[in-house]
Design a protein around this motif. Structure first.
Motif, PDB file in Angstrom:
ATOM      1  N   PRO A   1       0.809  -1.408  -0.120  1.00  0.00           N
ATOM      2  CA  PRO A   1       0.015   0.057  -0.078  1.00  0.00           C
ATOM      3  C   PRO A   1       0.777   1.381   0.120  1.00  0.00           C
ATOM      4  CG  PRO A   1      -0.180  -0.746   2.201  1.00  0.00           C
ATOM      5  CD  PRO A   1       0.724  -2.059   1.250  1.00  0.00           C
ATOM      6  N   GLY A   2       0.236   2.279  -0.161  1.00  0.00           N
ATOM      7  CA  GLY A   2       0.952   3.722  -0.340  1.00  0.00           C
ATOM      8  C   GLY A   2       1.300   4.431   1.056  1.00  0.00           C
ATOM      9  N   THR A   3       1.393   3.599   2.193  1.00  0.00           N
ATOM     10  CA  THR A   3       1.958   4.246   3.493  1.00  0.00           C
ATOM     11  C   THR A   3       3.065   3.336   3.844  1.00  0.00           C
ATOM     12  OG1 THR A   3       0.154   2.857   4.628  1.00  0.00           O
ATOM     13  CG2 THR A   3      -0.245   4.981   3.948  1.00  0.00           C
ATOM     14  N   ALA A   4       4.125   3.999   4.689  1.00  0.00           N
ATOM     15  CA  ALA A   4       5.303   3.358   4.972  1.00  0.00           C
ATOM     16  C   ALA A   4       5.379   2.222   5.830  1.00  0.00           C
ATOM     17  CB  ALA A   4       6.421   4.555   5.124  1.00  0.00           C
ATOM     18  N   ASP A   5       4.415   2.512   6.876  1.00  0.00           N
ATOM     19  CA  ASP A   5       4.214   1.698   7.939  1.00  0.00           C
ATOM     20  C   ASP A   5       3.582   0.256   7.758  1.00  0.00           C
ATOM     21  OD1 ASP A   5       1.690   2.648   7.512  1.00  0.00           O
ATOM     22  OD2 ASP A   5       1.201   2.884   9.539  1.00  0.00           O
ATOM     23  N   ILE A   6       3.134   0.078   6.618  1.00  0.00           N
ATOM     24  CA  ILE A   6       2.606  -1.272   6.286  1.00  0.00           C
ATOM     25  C   ILE A   6       3.560  -1.991   5.030  1.00  0.00           C
ATOM     26  CG2 ILE A   6       0.595  -2.647   5.296  1.00  0.00           C
ATOM     27  CD1 ILE A   6      -1.088  -0.151   6.081  1.00  0.00           C
ATOM     28  N   PRO A   7       4.094  -3.290   5.427  1.00  0.00           N
ATOM     29  CA  PRO A   7       4.948  -3.730   4.386  1.00  0.00           C
ATOM     30  C   PRO A   7       4.017  -4.136   3.225  1.00  0.00           C
ATOM     31  CG  PRO A   7       4.894  -5.126   6.243  1.00  0.00           C
ATOM     32  CD  PRO A   7       3.924  -4.074   6.505  1.00  0.00           C
ATOM     33  N   VAL A   8       5.042  -4.052   1.829  1.00  0.00           N
ATOM     34  CA  VAL A   8       4.439  -4.191   0.714  1.00  0.00           C
ATOM     35  C   VAL A   8       4.005  -5.692   0.289  1.00  0.00           C
ATOM     36  CG1 VAL A   8       5.324  -4.554  -1.793  1.00  0.00           C
ATOM     37  CG2 VAL A   8       6.472  -2.863  -0.384  1.00  0.00           C
ATOM     38  N   ASN A   9       2.636  -5.648  -0.105  1.00  0.00           N
ATOM     39  CA  ASN A   9       1.851  -6.789  -0.491  1.00  0.00           C
ATOM     40  C   ASN A   9       1.500  -6.952  -1.971  1.00  0.00           C
ATOM     41  OD1 ASN A   9      -0.202  -5.077  -0.763  1.00  0.00           O
ATOM     42  ND2 ASN A   9      -0.844  -5.166   1.456  1.00  0.00           N
TER      43      ASN A   9
ATOM     44  N   LEU B   1      -1.681   9.245 -21.151  1.00  0.00           N
ATOM     45  CA  LEU B   1      -2.540   8.106 -21.239  1.00  0.00           C
ATOM     46  C   LEU B   1      -2.100   6.873 -20.310  1.00  0.00           C
ATOM     47  CD1 LEU B   1      -5.030   6.519 -22.244  1.00  0.00           C
ATOM     48  CD2 LEU B   1      -3.590   5.838 -24.200  1.00  0.00           C
ATOM     49  N   ARG B   2      -2.574   6.754 -19.301  1.00  0.00           N
ATOM     50  CA  ARG B   2      -2.203   5.879 -18.187  1.00  0.00           C
ATOM     51  C   ARG B   2      -2.847   4.379 -18.312  1.00  0.00           C
ATOM     52  NH1 ARG B   2      -2.743   8.413 -12.441  1.00  0.00           N
ATOM     53  NH2 ARG B   2      -0.924   7.032 -12.033  1.00  0.00           N
ATOM     54  N   ASN B   3      -2.102   3.537 -18.635  1.00  0.00           N
ATOM     55  CA  ASN B   3      -2.592   2.068 -18.677  1.00  0.00           C
ATOM     56  C   ASN B   3      -2.013   1.168 -17.457  1.00  0.00           C
ATOM     57  OD1 ASN B   3      -4.158   2.211 -21.263  1.00  0.00           O
ATOM     58  ND2 ASN B   3      -2.154   2.450 -22.208  1.00  0.00           N
ATOM     59  N   PHE B   4      -2.995   0.754 -16.676  1.00  0.00           N
ATOM     60  CA  PHE B   4      -2.653  -0.077 -15.293  1.00  0.00           C
ATOM     61  C   PHE B   4      -2.890  -1.581 -15.673  1.00  0.00           C
ATOM     62  CE2 PHE B   4      -4.324   3.981 -14.413  1.00  0.00           C
ATOM     63  CZ  PHE B   4      -3.207   4.424 -13.363  1.00  0.00           C
ATOM     64  N   ASP B   5      -2.179  -2.246 -15.022  1.00  0.00           N
ATOM     65  CA  ASP B   5      -2.258  -3.555 -14.877  1.00  0.00           C
ATOM     66  C   ASP B   5      -3.488  -4.132 -14.180  1.00  0.00           C
ATOM     67  OD1 ASP B   5      -1.958  -6.571 -14.896  1.00  0.00           O
ATOM     68  OD2 ASP B   5      -0.320  -6.708 -13.212  1.00  0.00           O
ATOM     69  N   ARG B   6      -4.341  -4.769 -14.836  1.00  0.00           N
ATOM     70  CA  ARG B   6      -5.769  -5.075 -14.311  1.00  0.00           C
ATOM     71  C   ARG B   6      -5.650  -5.716 -12.922  1.00  0.00           C
ATOM     72  NH1 ARG B   6     -10.507  -4.754 -17.289  1.00  0.00           N
ATOM     73  NH2 ARG B   6     -12.474  -5.304 -16.002  1.00  0.00           N
ATOM     74  N   ASP B   7      -4.810  -6.682 -12.766  1.00  0.00           N
ATOM     75  CA  ASP B   7      -4.709  -7.358 -11.489  1.00  0.00           C
ATOM     76  C   ASP B   7      -3.492  -7.622 -11.295  1.00  0.00           C
ATOM     77  OD1 ASP B   7      -4.971  -9.112  -9.296  1.00  0.00           O
ATOM     78  OD2 ASP B   7      -6.246 -10.539 -10.230  1.00  0.00           O
ATOM     79  N   PRO B   8      -2.695  -6.882 -10.199  1.00  0.00           N
ATOM     80  CA  PRO B   8      -1.236  -6.939  -9.841  1.00  0.00           C
ATOM     81  C   PRO B   8      -1.057  -8.428  -9.095  1.00  0.00           C
ATOM     82  CG  PRO B   8      -2.514  -5.334  -8.318  1.00  0.00           C
ATOM     83  CD  PRO B   8      -3.543  -5.687  -9.450  1.00  0.00           C
ATOM     84  N   LEU B   9      -1.879  -9.067  -8.822  1.00  0.00           N
ATOM     85  CA  LEU B   9      -1.839 -10.298  -7.986  1.00  0.00           C
ATOM     86  C   LEU B   9      -1.798 -11.450  -8.728  1.00  0.00           C
ATOM     87  CD1 LEU B   9      -3.684  -9.489  -4.706  1.00  0.00           C
ATOM     88  CD2 LEU B   9      -1.200  -9.111  -5.084  1.00  0.00           C
ATOM     89  N   ASP B  10      -2.150 -11.563 -10.005  1.00  0.00           N
ATOM     90  CA  ASP B  10      -2.184 -12.644 -10.786  1.00  0.00           C
ATOM     91  C   ASP B  10      -1.189 -13.177 -11.736  1.00  0.00           C
ATOM     92  OD1 ASP B  10      -1.924 -11.008 -13.060  1.00  0.00           O
ATOM     93  OD2 ASP B  10      -3.991 -11.356 -13.875  1.00  0.00           O
ATOM     94  N   GLY B  11      -0.025 -12.524 -11.492  1.00  0.00           N
ATOM     95  CA  GLY B  11       1.324 -12.859 -12.159  1.00  0.00           C
ATOM     96  C   GLY B  11       1.409 -12.425 -13.562  1.00  0.00           C
ATOM     97  N   GLU B  12       0.243 -11.909 -14.173  1.00  0.00           N
ATOM     98  CA  GLU B  12       0.376 -11.359 -15.513  1.00  0.00           C
ATOM     99  C   GLU B  12       0.390  -9.929 -15.692  1.00  0.00           C
ATOM    100  OE1 GLU B  12      -2.873 -13.708 -17.465  1.00  0.00           O
ATOM    101  OE2 GLU B  12      -1.744 -15.490 -17.008  1.00  0.00           O
ATOM    102  N   LEU B  13       0.805  -9.378 -16.797  1.00  0.00           N
ATOM    103  CA  LEU B  13       0.689  -7.986 -17.151  1.00  0.00           C
ATOM    104  C   LEU B  13      -0.513  -7.864 -18.213  1.00  0.00           C
ATOM    105  CD1 LEU B  13       4.279  -7.055 -17.307  1.00  0.00           C
ATOM    106  CD2 LEU B  13       2.527  -6.643 -15.317  1.00  0.00           C
ATOM    107  N   ASN B  14      -1.659  -7.425 -17.785  1.00  0.00           N
ATOM    108  CA  ASN B  14      -2.720  -7.040 -18.693  1.00  0.00           C
ATOM    109  C   ASN B  14      -3.102  -5.552 -18.542  1.00  0.00           C
ATOM    110  OD1 ASN B  14      -3.237  -9.822 -19.605  1.00  0.00           O
ATOM    111  ND2 ASN B  14      -4.008 -10.264 -17.392  1.00  0.00           N
ATOM    112  N   PHE B  15      -2.646  -4.858 -19.507  1.00  0.00           N
ATOM    113  CA  PHE B  15      -2.875  -3.587 -19.265  1.00  0.00           C
ATOM    114  C   PHE B  15      -4.240  -3.038 -19.752  1.00  0.00           C
ATOM    115  CE2 PHE B  15       1.946  -4.053 -19.160  1.00  0.00           C
ATOM    116  CZ  PHE B  15       1.937  -3.319 -17.863  1.00  0.00           C
ATOM    117  N   LEU B  16      -5.170  -3.079 -18.961  1.00  0.00           N
ATOM    118  CA  LEU B  16      -6.770  -2.755 -19.579  1.00  0.00           C
ATOM    119  C   LEU B  16      -7.232  -1.557 -19.208  1.00  0.00           C
ATOM    120  CD1 LEU B  16      -7.941  -6.197 -19.242  1.00  0.00           C
ATOM    121  CD2 LEU B  16      -7.037  -5.074 -21.409  1.00  0.00           C
ATOM    122  N   ASP B  17      -7.024  -1.186 -17.751  1.00  0.00           N
ATOM    123  CA  ASP B  17      -7.686  -0.109 -17.120  1.00  0.00           C
ATOM    124  C   ASP B  17      -6.915   1.324 -17.763  1.00  0.00           C
ATOM    125  OD1 ASP B  17      -8.261  -1.667 -14.153  1.00  0.00           O
ATOM    126  OD2 ASP B  17      -9.574  -1.623 -15.910  1.00  0.00           O
TER     127      ASP B  17
END
Length: 247
Positions: free
Chosen positions: A98-106, A137-153
């Motif tokens: 998440p976007g705050t320092a006190d929580i480890p990267v998940n 124009l910003r394209n995001f990986d639809r699901d960062p947890l599925d192990g694949e890069l699908n730039f749909l949003d």
């Protein structure tokens, strides 16, 4: 003088927009310190064409952990008038959540950006004012947890930059400015106001090398406007200029 007054009014307006709003019920506010390490190379190909390559690592201070990474940011510019230029850009970007320092990267969210630029620079002896309008124009990986890069949003974001600089001598320069980011199209989860950055800094130039230290105050809302991030940033920059115009 009229142009200076208009640009000064624009800069003041952008800064006022960045002032923190009154806290509303149910909103969360986070304050963090970060440091950014940036390497830039600038290329001059001819009087009309130039480009740049940028890499940047962004990390929280306490505890020290990853936040964002720019790897790489590529730009190509066409100088169509003495003080004007336009260009295109591509950025490969990643965000550690998440976007705050006190929580480890998940999770790590990957993003690709395609940009159009229009910029103008005003110069008066030792002083200058650089303005830039950027559409992304910003394209995001639809699901960062599925192990694949699908730039749909996607999101279309506009960025308005005004930067004032004063050359103390041939080596030292001080600068200050503001950059406003707003979302204008795309995913409806995103608020119209995205973020604002107020900055000031000092740089030293020796031949083709330059070194810079900036302080940035970054104020940002999350997608739905329920959380606000106040970030105090130190940015260290190393820059080298290549001139291929004589080849």
């Amino acid at each position: 003088m009229r142009i200076r007054r208009e640009l000064g009014f624009l800069l003041i307006s952008l800064i006022l927009i960045s002032i923190n709003p009154v806290k509303l019920k149910g909103q969360s506010h986070y304050v963090d310190g970060l440091y950014w390490l940036r390497v830039q190379t600038q290329f001059t190909f001819s009087p009309k064409w130039s480009g740049s390559l940028e890499l940047e690592e962004r990390r929280f201070l306490a505890p020290d952990r990853a936040h964002q990474r720019v790897f790489p940011d590529l730009r190509l510019f066409y100088h169509f008038a003495p003080s004007w230029k336009t260009g295109i850009g591509y950025t490969n970007f990643s965000i550690s959540g998440p976007g705050t320092a006190d929580i480890p990267v998940n999770q790590v969210l990957h993003e690709q950006r395609y940009a159009l630029f229009l910029a103008r620079k005003f110069k008066w002896e030792q002083k200058s004012l650089a303005t830039q309008w950027k559409s992304e124009l910003r394209n995001f990986d639809r699901d960062p947890l599925d192990g694949e890069l699908n730039f749909l949003d996607y999101v279309v974001r506009l960025r308005f930059l005004a930067k004032y600089s004063y050359a103390v001598n041939q080596h030292w320069k001080i600068s200050a400015g503001d950059e406003l980011h707003i979302n204008v199209a795309g995913n409806t989860d995103y608020q119209f106001f995205d973020q604002n950055r107020i900055f000031g800094g000092l740089s030293y130039k020796h031949q083709d090398f330059s070194y810079g230290l900036d302080y940035i105050f970054w104020y940002q809302k999350n997608r739905r406007g329920s959380a606000f991030f106040h970030r105090h940033i130190l940015r260290f920059t190393f820059q080298y200029q290549f001139d291929f115009s004589g080849l």
